[in-house]
Design an enzyme around this catalytic site. Sequence first.
Site, mmCIF file in Angstrom:
data_model
loop_
_atom_site.group_PDB
_atom_site.id
_atom_site.type_symbol
_atom_site.label_atom_id
_atom_site.label_comp_id
_atom_site.label_asym_id
_atom_site.label_seq_id
_atom_site.Cartn_x
_atom_site.Cartn_y
_atom_site.Cartn_z
ATOM 1 C CG ASP A 19 97.570 41.216 -57.215
ATOM 2 O OD1 ASP A 19 98.471 41.320 -56.368
ATOM 3 O OD2 ASP A 19 96.698 42.080 -57.402
ATOM 4 C CD GLU A 79 96.019 39.178 -54.717
ATOM 5 O OE1 GLU A 79 96.471 40.112 -54.034
ATOM 6 O OE2 GLU A 79 94.986 39.273 -55.412
ATOM 7 C CD GLU A 110 101.328 37.785 -54.019
ATOM 8 O OE1 GLU A 110 102.215 38.364 -53.387
ATOM 9 O OE2 GLU A 110 100.120 38.118 -53.957
ATOM 10 C CG ASP A 165 101.156 37.537 -49.613
ATOM 11 O OD1 ASP A 165 102.119 38.104 -50.136
ATOM 12 O OD2 ASP A 165 100.808 37.736 -48.429
#
Length: 226
Positions: free
Chosen positions: A118, A45, A121, A49
Site C-alpha cells: 500500500d 494509495e 502505491e 494503484d
Amino acid sequence: MKLSADLSAFCGRLGYKFSKPEYLVRAVTHSSMVSPHRDDNQRLEFLGDRVLGLVMADALLRADPNAAEGLLAPRFNALVRRETCADVARQIDLGAVLKLGRSEMKSGGRRKEALLADAMEAVIAAIYLDGGFAAAQNAVLRLWGDRIHNVADDARDAKTALQEWAQARGEVPPQYTEIGRTGPDHQPIFTIEVQLASGPVEQASAGSKRQAEQAAATALLKKVSQ
C-alpha cells in the site's frame, strides 16, 4: 518543508527528488499515525494503484506489440499484485521510513506485506502529484526494472494453474488446509497442505496464508507434471 535525514536518504534510493516534500511525508504515513494535523496515505494509495496500472499496461503493450489480451492480462496481474509491490518496497527499504503508530510498530508493521504494498502505491502517487505522469512512469519503470521484460508468458498464479490442471482432468478443485502455525503473533509462519482428489498432496510454509498456499500449489504442480 525540509525532509528528515532518513527521508532524504530514501529519496536517493527511490531515485526521485520531491519539489513538494509533503507529498512524500503523506505517502509514508500509515493510518495508525493519523492526527488532526496529519493525513494518512490511503487516498494516495488509491491513486497510486491506478497510476501503476496505467504504466504497466502501457509498458506491456510496448514490450510485446503482438501479444493477445489473454497473455497480457496475467502478465499485468503479476506485475501489479501485492507481492510485487511489496518486493519493490523492500528493494528500496521503504519500511524503514514508514510513520507508524505504536500498535503497528509493535506488531512488526514495517515488514507486513500489505502495508508495504500500500505504501509503495502511495509513493507512486506522491511522485505523480509532484512531478506529473512522466515522472511517475520513469520511476516505476526504473524500480520494476527487469520484472517487466522477464514476466512469464503465462503469469497465472500457481493456485489458478493447479485448479485448471485439475479441471482439465475432470477433478474437483484442490483442497487447501492450514495444518500448522508457528512463530509470534506479529510474525507468524503458516503451513498449508494442498491435496488433489486423485491423491497427490504437498505442503509448504510461508509468512502469510496466501504465500503458503501459492508455494504448496507450486510444489504440487511440479510433482504432477513430472
